[in-house]
Motif scaffolding. Structure first.
Motif, PDB file in Angstrom:
ATOM      1  N   TYR A  49      16.255  43.484  42.102  1.00  0.00           N
ATOM      2  CA  TYR A  49      17.405  42.608  42.262  1.00  0.00           C
ATOM      3  C   TYR A  49      17.805  42.096  40.892  1.00  0.00           C
ATOM      4  CZ  TYR A  49      14.569  38.375  41.631  1.00  0.00           C
ATOM      5  OH  TYR A  49      13.760  37.398  41.114  1.00  0.00           O
ATOM      6  N   HIS A  50      19.041  41.688  40.777  1.00  0.00           N
ATOM      7  CA  HIS A  50      19.479  41.032  39.548  1.00  0.00           C
ATOM      8  C   HIS A  50      20.636  40.099  39.852  1.00  0.00           C
ATOM      9  CE1 HIS A  50      22.565  44.223  39.299  1.00  0.00           C
ATOM     10  NE2 HIS A  50      23.198  43.428  38.477  1.00  0.00           N
ATOM     11  N   ILE A  51      20.868  39.197  38.938  1.00  0.00           N
ATOM     12  CA  ILE A  51      21.933  38.211  39.055  1.00  0.00           C
ATOM     13  C   ILE A  51      23.128  38.690  38.230  1.00  0.00           C
ATOM     14  CG2 ILE A  51      22.604  35.804  38.620  1.00  0.00           C
ATOM     15  CD1 ILE A  51      20.353  36.131  40.729  1.00  0.00           C
ATOM     16  N   ASN A  52      24.292  38.697  38.851  1.00  0.00           N
ATOM     17  CA  ASN A  52      25.548  39.035  38.182  1.00  0.00           C
ATOM     18  C   ASN A  52      26.344  37.728  38.123  1.00  0.00           C
ATOM     19  OD1 ASN A  52      28.156  39.884  37.544  1.00  0.00           O
ATOM     20  ND2 ASN A  52      27.917  41.811  38.655  1.00  0.00           N
ATOM     21  N   LYS A  53      26.456  37.117  36.944  1.00  0.00           N
ATOM     22  CA  LYS A  53      27.044  35.784  36.831  1.00  0.00           C
ATOM     23  C   LYS A  53      28.538  35.738  37.118  1.00  0.00           C
ATOM     24  CE  LYS A  53      23.492  34.012  33.959  1.00  0.00           C
ATOM     25  NZ  LYS A  53      22.884  32.761  34.037  1.00  0.00           N
ATOM     26  N   GLU A  54      29.230  36.843  36.933  1.00  0.00           N
ATOM     27  CA  GLU A  54      30.653  36.875  37.266  1.00  0.00           C
ATOM     28  C   GLU A  54      31.040  38.294  37.649  1.00  0.00           C
ATOM     29  OE1 GLU A  54      34.901  35.210  35.597  1.00  0.00           O
ATOM     30  OE2 GLU A  54      33.361  35.722  34.153  1.00  0.00           O
ATOM     31  N   PHE A  55      31.318  38.491  38.916  1.00  0.00           N
ATOM     32  CA  PHE A  55      31.698  39.809  39.421  1.00  0.00           C
ATOM     33  C   PHE A  55      33.176  40.042  39.119  1.00  0.00           C
ATOM     34  CE2 PHE A  55      33.290  42.597  42.776  1.00  0.00           C
ATOM     35  CZ  PHE A  55      32.449  43.672  42.589  1.00  0.00           C
ATOM     36  N   LEU A  56      33.469  41.124  38.415  1.00  0.00           N
ATOM     37  CA  LEU A  56      34.835  41.427  37.997  1.00  0.00           C
ATOM     38  C   LEU A  56      35.304  42.754  38.584  1.00  0.00           C
ATOM     39  CD1 LEU A  56      34.414  40.428  34.257  1.00  0.00           C
ATOM     40  CD2 LEU A  56      35.427  39.054  36.088  1.00  0.00           C
ATOM     41  N   LYS A  57      36.598  42.961  38.624  1.00  0.00           N
ATOM     42  CA  LYS A  57      37.186  44.194  39.144  1.00  0.00           C
ATOM     43  C   LYS A  57      36.602  45.394  38.388  1.00  0.00           C
ATOM     44  CE  LYS A  57      41.669  46.072  40.467  1.00  0.00           C
ATOM     45  NZ  LYS A  57      41.277  46.339  41.832  1.00  0.00           N
ATOM     46  N   GLY A  58      36.169  46.390  39.107  1.00  0.00           N
ATOM     47  CA  GLY A  58      35.572  47.580  38.517  1.00  0.00           C
ATOM     48  C   GLY A  58      34.053  47.533  38.435  1.00  0.00           C
ATOM     49  N   ASP A  59      33.472  46.346  38.571  1.00  0.00           N
ATOM     50  CA  ASP A  59      32.012  46.228  38.487  1.00  0.00           C
ATOM     51  C   ASP A  59      31.303  46.960  39.617  1.00  0.00           C
ATOM     52  OD1 ASP A  59      32.248  44.700  36.211  1.00  0.00           O
ATOM     53  OD2 ASP A  59      31.622  42.808  37.145  1.00  0.00           O
TER      54      ASP A  59
END
Length: 76
Positions: A49-59
Motif C-alpha cells: 500500500y502507499h499514500i498518494n497525497k494528491e490524486f491528479l488526472k492521469g495518475d
C-alpha cells in the motif's frame, strides 16, 4: 509464508485504520481528483500500500502500471 489479500487488509485495518470493506476498485471507479488516497496493490513481492497525497488526472494509468488495484480516500 506470504499473506493473502484478506489477511493483508485486516492487518492494514488494525494498523492504519482503513476499513476492510471500504476499498474501491481502480479498474471500475476513478478516485476524485485533488484527494489524498491510500492505494492497495500487488507485485511480485506480495501486497503493498502507499499514500498518494494528491490524486491528479492521469495518475490512474501510473497507479495501474505499478500494480495498484484498489483505493480509499484518506479521511484523516
Amino acid at each position: 509464508m506470504a499473506m493473502n489479500k484478506k489477511e493483508f487488509l485486516i492487518m492494514l485495518e488494525q494498523q492504519e485504520g482503513y476499513a476492510v470493506n471500504d476499498w474501491k476498485s481502480l479498474k471500475y471507479e476513478t478516485p476524485p481528483y485533488g484527494q489524498s488516497l491510500i492505494t492497495l496493490g500487488k507485485d511480485e513481492e506480495g501486497f503493498f500500500y502507499h499514500i498518494n497525497k494528491e490524486f491528479l488526472k492521469g495518475d490512474e494509468e501510473i497507479l495501474i502500471d505499478m500494480g495498484v488495484t484498489d483505493w480509499q480516500k484518506i479521511n484523516k
